[in-house]
Scaffold this motif. Sequence first.
Motif, PDB file in Angstrom:
ATOM      1  N   PHE A  48       0.857  -1.182   0.000  1.00 27.28           N
ATOM      2  CA  PHE A  48       0.000   0.000   0.000  1.00 27.28           C
ATOM      3  C   PHE A  48       0.895   1.235   0.000  1.00 27.28           C
ATOM      4  O   PHE A  48       1.718   1.410   0.903  1.00 27.28           O
ATOM      5  CB  PHE A  48      -0.888  -0.024   1.254  1.00 27.28           C
ATOM      6  N   THR A 106       2.207   2.932   3.339  1.00 21.42           N
ATOM      7  CA  THR A 106       2.720   2.101   4.446  1.00 21.42           C
ATOM      8  C   THR A 106       3.862   1.189   3.999  1.00 21.42           C
ATOM      9  O   THR A 106       4.550   0.616   4.836  1.00 21.42           O
ATOM     10  CB  THR A 106       1.616   1.203   5.047  1.00 21.42           C
ATOM     11  N   VAL A 125      -7.230  -4.121   5.872  1.00 20.75           N
ATOM     12  CA  VAL A 125      -7.009  -4.977   4.705  1.00 20.75           C
ATOM     13  C   VAL A 125      -6.276  -4.181   3.625  1.00 20.75           C
ATOM     14  O   VAL A 125      -5.355  -4.674   2.978  1.00 20.75           O
ATOM     15  CB  VAL A 125      -8.350  -5.509   4.151  1.00 20.75           C
ATOM     16  N   ASN A 126      -6.661  -2.915   3.487  1.00 21.37           N
ATOM     17  CA  ASN A 126      -6.038  -2.073   2.466  1.00 21.37           C
ATOM     18  C   ASN A 126      -4.630  -1.644   2.835  1.00 21.37           C
ATOM     19  O   ASN A 126      -3.737  -1.651   1.994  1.00 21.37           O
ATOM     20  CB  ASN A 126      -6.876  -0.802   2.237  1.00 21.37           C
ATOM     21  N   VAL A 127      -4.422  -1.240   4.079  1.00 20.47           N
ATOM     22  CA  VAL A 127      -3.144  -0.591   4.397  1.00 20.47           C
ATOM     23  C   VAL A 127      -2.025  -1.562   4.751  1.00 20.47           C
ATOM     24  O   VAL A 127      -0.858  -1.189   4.682  1.00 20.47           O
ATOM     25  CB  VAL A 127      -3.263   0.457   5.537  1.00 20.47           C
ATOM     26  N   CYS A 128      -2.339  -2.783   5.110  1.00 19.73           N
ATOM     27  CA  CYS A 128      -1.257  -3.708   5.483  1.00 19.73           C
ATOM     28  C   CYS A 128      -0.333  -3.912   4.282  1.00 19.73           C
ATOM     29  O   CYS A 128      -0.755  -4.404   3.235  1.00 19.73           O
ATOM     30  CB  CYS A 128      -1.818  -5.063   5.916  1.00 19.73           C
ATOM     31  N   PRO A 129       0.937  -3.541   4.416  1.00 18.96           N
ATOM     32  CA  PRO A 129       1.819  -3.629   3.258  1.00 18.96           C
ATOM     33  C   PRO A 129       2.154  -5.062   2.851  1.00 18.96           C
ATOM     34  O   PRO A 129       2.579  -5.297   1.726  1.00 18.96           O
ATOM     35  CB  PRO A 129       3.081  -2.887   3.705  1.00 18.96           C
ATOM     36  N   ASN A 168      -0.145  -7.612   3.156  1.00 14.90           N
ATOM     37  CA  ASN A 168      -1.372  -8.319   2.764  1.00 14.90           C
ATOM     38  C   ASN A 168      -1.728  -9.467   3.699  1.00 14.90           C
ATOM     39  O   ASN A 168      -2.005 -10.572   3.264  1.00 14.90           O
ATOM     40  CB  ASN A 168      -1.209  -8.843   1.322  1.00 14.90           C
ATOM     41  N   LEU A 216       1.774  -0.762  11.540  1.00 16.96           N
ATOM     42  CA  LEU A 216       1.064   0.266  10.781  1.00 16.96           C
ATOM     43  C   LEU A 216      -0.450   0.018  10.729  1.00 16.96           C
ATOM     44  O   LEU A 216      -1.229   0.970  10.691  1.00 16.96           O
ATOM     45  CB  LEU A 216       1.660   0.410   9.379  1.00 16.96           C
ATOM     46  N   TYR A 227      -3.471   2.837  11.664  1.00 19.18           N
ATOM     47  CA  TYR A 227      -4.538   3.249  10.752  1.00 19.18           C
ATOM     48  C   TYR A 227      -5.924   2.819  11.224  1.00 19.18           C
ATOM     49  O   TYR A 227      -6.926   3.229  10.648  1.00 19.18           O
ATOM     50  CB  TYR A 227      -4.263   2.700   9.340  1.00 19.18           C
TER      51      TYR A 227
END
Lengths: 542, 106
Positions: free
Chosen positions: A54, A57, B17-21, B23, B45, B49
């Motif tokens: 993302f 991050t 779900v979106n921000v976890c780098p 996945n 992170l 968020y």
Amino acid sequence: MTMQPNRAERVSAPTGSVEFDADVLVLGGGPAGTWAAVSAAERGARVVLADKGFCGTSGATAAAGTGVWYVDPNPALRDAAMANREKLGGHLQDRRWMARVLDRTYEQSNRLAEWGYPYPVDDSGKSQRNSLQGPEYMRLMRKRTKQAGVTILDHSPALELLADDEGAVAGASGIRRQKDDRWTVRAKAVVIATGGCAFLSKTLGSNVLTGDGYLMAAEVGAEFSSMEFSNPYAISAAFGSVTKTLFYGWASFTHEDGSIVPGAASKGGRSAIARALLQGPVYARLDKADDAVQRQMRMSQPNFFLPFDRTGIDPFRDRFPVTLRLEGTVRGTGGLRIVDDSCATSVPGLYAAGDAATRELICGGFTGGGSHNAAWAMSSGTWAGQGAADYARQLGAIGRRKPSPAGTIAFRNRPQRAFAPAALAKAIQTEVFPYELNYFREASRLQGALARLDAAWRDVSEADAASSADLLRAREGAAMLATARWMYRSALTRQESRGMHRRDDFPDQDDRQRHYVTTGGLDEVWTSVRPHAEAAYAEAAE
Amino acid sequence: MIEVVDAASCTSCDICVNVCPTNVFDKTDGIPVIARQSDCQTCFLCELYCPEDALYVSPFADEAQAIDLIALRKADAMGSYRRAIGWTDDTRERRGDDRSYLLFGH
């Protein structure tokens, strides 16, 4: 002046895939990638940015705090800043590049302030701009990237580049891992900003950094430089991921029995910690920090304290076990070779920025904390984005180009054996993590590791195409494997100790080797040397 | 590694779900699930968020850890990083607290 941004165009694509038509494609959404995307868009380019995770991050910066090589434009201060690290870096830096990075970092940091980054103000009322909080910085950069009109593809790892008949880079394709489909971006230029390679060592924020961009670039013939400077290790609590080496400057290091580890220090004594860790556990206690420093640390870097607060350890009073986690080319200075001021690589249409590019021009063979690395990401990102946008404009219409995919490993159908990415990652870590192989290097040990790594490469070259579920892992594995081979081949070529590269069999710096080591190749890894600019002038003058 | 999505406070917004780098989470019909815990890189992170303080990342990077959600809530551990860094309404002034300039050069 408000300028309507140009946007990349989504074009029709077969079921199960999306396609975009763009001028510039940026791979990687950390600091270098976002600066590249913003800078290309500001030059009128239609830009797509694809990030493996993302954008905001992903990468080593977002999770951490970083110093920034921000120096007021006072000639004496700038001179001192440049001179300061020359010896540590083994005199491989280039003053002209250092000066332009200082200029650009100053400008871009000041833009961050205009954009609302909450820089602290000191007691005299001066805004202090030599440090950035990663989460805050990268949240802002994501916002600015979107505002610049850039199309962001999150969770969209690139898997291979596209190249035209003449070998110029023409885009990339990959997967959208949360949508289970594929993406393709046809672009006139591509910026590799995928970061370095830390071999899944769990050093903070770095597990997305597996050298993917290196592999893709190598498949179109790009070269690398300074890959022997790839063995920094960061201190963390043995159980944790938070590496904040600065704070260990206030630590005492002890053996199991409580006796001091001789010579151990965060700065200038980390090798003593590594040697002690080869014998048994090492403990740290930040007992040299007084109350004021303790308070400043907590205010500056809340994440440093999470592992301690959440396990009931008081790091200023209690001793806790530490380890050293490999940072590879994330903090190491090796990466894609830069051939001009616009951060072009040796392949037409391909640019590199941030940790993916070699940082040798401003760091030589060593960097400590984030400072120069953050400055390099901002500066090289800006130049690569502008360079790619200018290249795209000069290229004009590209209607007749027929780009084809350049991926090799894990894409080819070879019936002999299946691709096993998890086992491959383990096997590579066994060769690059051990201090006795990578921290302390020596010819026969390097040759042994290389023989095993080369054999692993032949194995994966003969392996069948990875299943779609395994494809990303397979490509990451191949990228780490290729990176390890460039590292060790370069390490064998440099028969001296310089910067972070130390050879047990050549413990001294050798003036005749004040040059850069270039490397590349996949099936056959090659190395050669290039003169350092000043060393070459000196020789000519003799 | 990420250890829990607190069902009592999670609103299924799916931001994690979106921000976890890396996945780690998957969307579901209800609250997100930790689908690939071993891929977690312990970067904290997702916690930052999460607007509901419904996530807890254990500091152990290499192994899973049993946690006691009630005790964590009591100890005010849920959301503690977000508050410390100034990403809550009550703590916004901390965003400019960075004192690194006093620590560099040590």
